[in-house]
Design a protein around this motif. Structure first.
Motif, PDB file in Angstrom:
ATOM      1  N   UNK A 180       0.801  -1.330   0.080  1.00 29.69           N
ATOM      2  CA  UNK A 180       0.035   0.059  -0.215  1.00 29.69           C
ATOM      3  C   UNK A 180       1.047   1.483  -0.002  1.00 29.69           C
ATOM      4  N   UNK A 181       2.098   1.245   0.680  1.00 22.83           N
ATOM      5  CA  UNK A 181       2.519   2.337   0.823  1.00 22.83           C
ATOM      6  C   UNK A 181       3.704   2.374  -0.380  1.00 22.83           C
ATOM      7  N   UNK A 182       3.664   1.683  -1.536  1.00 30.09           N
ATOM      8  CA  UNK A 182       4.502   1.592  -2.757  1.00 30.09           C
ATOM      9  C   UNK A 182       5.933   1.301  -2.378  1.00 30.09           C
ATOM     10  N   UNK A 183       6.110   0.571  -1.291  1.00 31.51           N
ATOM     11  CA  UNK A 183       7.508  -0.052  -0.967  1.00 31.51           C
ATOM     12  C   UNK A 183       7.625  -1.631  -1.137  1.00 31.51           C
ATOM     13  N   UNK A 184       6.733  -2.236  -1.681  1.00 28.63           N
ATOM     14  CA  UNK A 184       6.717  -3.723  -2.269  1.00 28.63           C
ATOM     15  C   UNK A 184       6.114  -3.874  -3.515  1.00 28.63           C
ATOM     16  N   UNK A 185       6.668  -4.662  -4.305  1.00 25.85           N
ATOM     17  CA  UNK A 185       6.188  -4.960  -5.404  1.00 25.85           C
ATOM     18  C   UNK A 185       4.653  -5.563  -5.228  1.00 25.85           C
ATOM     19  N   UNK A 186       3.719  -5.217  -6.201  1.00 24.92           N
ATOM     20  CA  UNK A 186       2.474  -5.693  -5.930  1.00 24.92           C
ATOM     21  C   UNK A 186       2.165  -7.174  -6.640  1.00 24.92           C
ATOM     22  N   UNK A 189       2.329  -6.660 -10.368  1.00 25.13           N
ATOM     23  CA  UNK A 189       3.624  -6.519 -10.877  1.00 25.13           C
ATOM     24  C   UNK A 189       4.412  -7.744 -11.284  1.00 25.13           C
TER      25      UNK A 189
END
Ligand SMILES: Nc1ncnc2c1ncn2[C@@H]1O[C@H](COP(=O)(O)OP(=O)(O)O)[C@@H](O)[C@H]1O
Ligand SMILES: [Mg+2]
Lengths: 264, 93
Positions: A180-186, A189
């Protein structure tokens, strides 16, 4: 006639052994006969993860070399009706077994078991080649990190070259908050990059460490998120169209992904 | 509200996952290209077929490579032309 599935990854420490134990137990809980094979010769682990380390008499190498019968080496897990372990040897190395011998053992096992699940060692050398020799299907485990996904890509290429087509992906140790914070690939992705079908997603969960400490599996734990994720994977292997669980609880991030899996 | 929006976008532009994704994309282009020279060979054959519809080329002089710098990977083709066909109005399919 059963089915032989290898669980592999390339990179070590991403959760192959944990996945083997829990998917195997999950299938046994559903009433199937399952044999787990620890192909990590020299670094055996599946026995301790399952809490069966004190019951080993014979191992995979003994079977391969004809020192005992296959039946004698199989350890019956008393907690799960139908679950059996063929342990790896601890004192030999990966060259102690040949691919042909692995093939033969898998053939014998699948006559008796519905599912034969092979825990593959890390790497892409001899141990990997042995582990995939008798397999008909493959599950690739990765974590949402650059190095793990890269290795998964390499392994997928090698599996396909070995005629193990369409391996299925398990993404382990996902942290919804970091996503959610954009710090882990989804999830999206990773699937887009690897271009394979998703079999399931396991969240990062302390409960895995707790249960593994005790030699238990997390699938038995009805309340844990990772346990639910492993139970879902077992059901998908059985052909049930189980939607991806809501790792976020409040949802919406994963709703689109439901489709990918729900349509399977 | 504006503050929220600004922070929202800041957080996303700073997110490390985009960096991870981009690095992964590049590293896989290299990995996959190394693993499969056969793929380049197949691509070369297809290129010859397509281009020959319009231009006469020297097949033996054809070179197709993946050229990589740190920033990007480019498909580079060097194709010696023998003769350009005259007045091709509609490509025959
Ligand atoms: N989803 C998870 N959450 C937390 N810890 C995990 C998770 N999956 C695996 N682990 C831990 O990571 C470590 C490596 O897992 P393991 O299954 O042994 O990996 P591998 O067999 O691929 O080397 C173990 O200590 C295991 O308990
Ligand atoms: Mg392991």
């Amino acid at each position: 006639m059963g089915e032989v599935i290898v669980i592999t990854s390339g990179k070590g420490g991403v959760g192959k052994t944990t996945a083997t134990a829990n998917i195997g137990a999950g299938l046994a809980l559903r009433g199937y006969k399952v044999a787990l094979v620890d192909a990590d010769i020299g670094l055996r682990n599946l026995d301790v993860v399952l809490g069966l380390e004190n019951r080993i008499v014979y191992d995979l190498v003994d079977v391969a070399h004809g020192h005992c019968r296959l039946k004698q080496a199989l350890i019956k897990d008393k907690r799960f009706e139908g679950l059996h372990l063929l342990p790896a040897a601890q004192t030999k190395d990966k060259t102690a077994v040949k691919p042909e011998q692995m093939k033969e053992i898998c053939l014998q096992l699948k006559e008796e078991f519905d599912y034969v699940i092979i825990d593959c060692p890390a790497g892409i050398e001899q141990g990997f080649k042995n582990a995939i020799a008798g397999a008909e299907k493959a599950i690739v485990v990765t974590t949402p990190e650059v190095s793990a996904v890269r290795d998964a890509d390499r392994v997928i290429g090698l599996l396909e070259a070995a005629e193990l087509k369409e391996p299925k992906l398990v993404i382990n140790r996902l942290r919804p908050k970091m996503v959610r914070q954009g710090d882990m690939m989804t999830i999206e992705d990773i699937i887009e990059i690897l271009a394979v079908d998703l079999l399931g997603v396991i969240p990062e969960d302390e409960q895995i460490i707790v249960t593994t400490n005790r030699g238990d599996t997390v699938v038995q734990d009805q309340r844990s998120r990772s346990g639910e994720a492993f139970r879902n994977i077992a059901r998908r292997i059985l052909g049930e169209p189980v939607p991806l669980m809501d790792l976020e609880r409040d949802g919406n991030l994963f709703t689109r992904l439901r489709k990918i899996i729900g349509l399977r | 509200m504006l503050d929220f929006i600004v922070r929202f976008f800041q957080r996303h532009s700073l997110g490390s996952k985009e960096v991870a994704k981009e690095r992964l994309r590049l590293v896989l282009v290299h990995d996959r290209a190394n693993v499969s020279p056969e793929l380049l060979e197949l691509l070369k054959n297809d290129l010859v077929q397509v281009i020959s519809k319009y231009i006469e080329i020297d097949e033996r002089g054809l070179e197709v490579t993946l050229d990589s710098s740190e920033e990007m990977v480019a498909l580079v083709a060097s194709i010696p032309v023998r003769r350009v066909k005259r007045a091709v109005k509609v490509a025959s399919v």
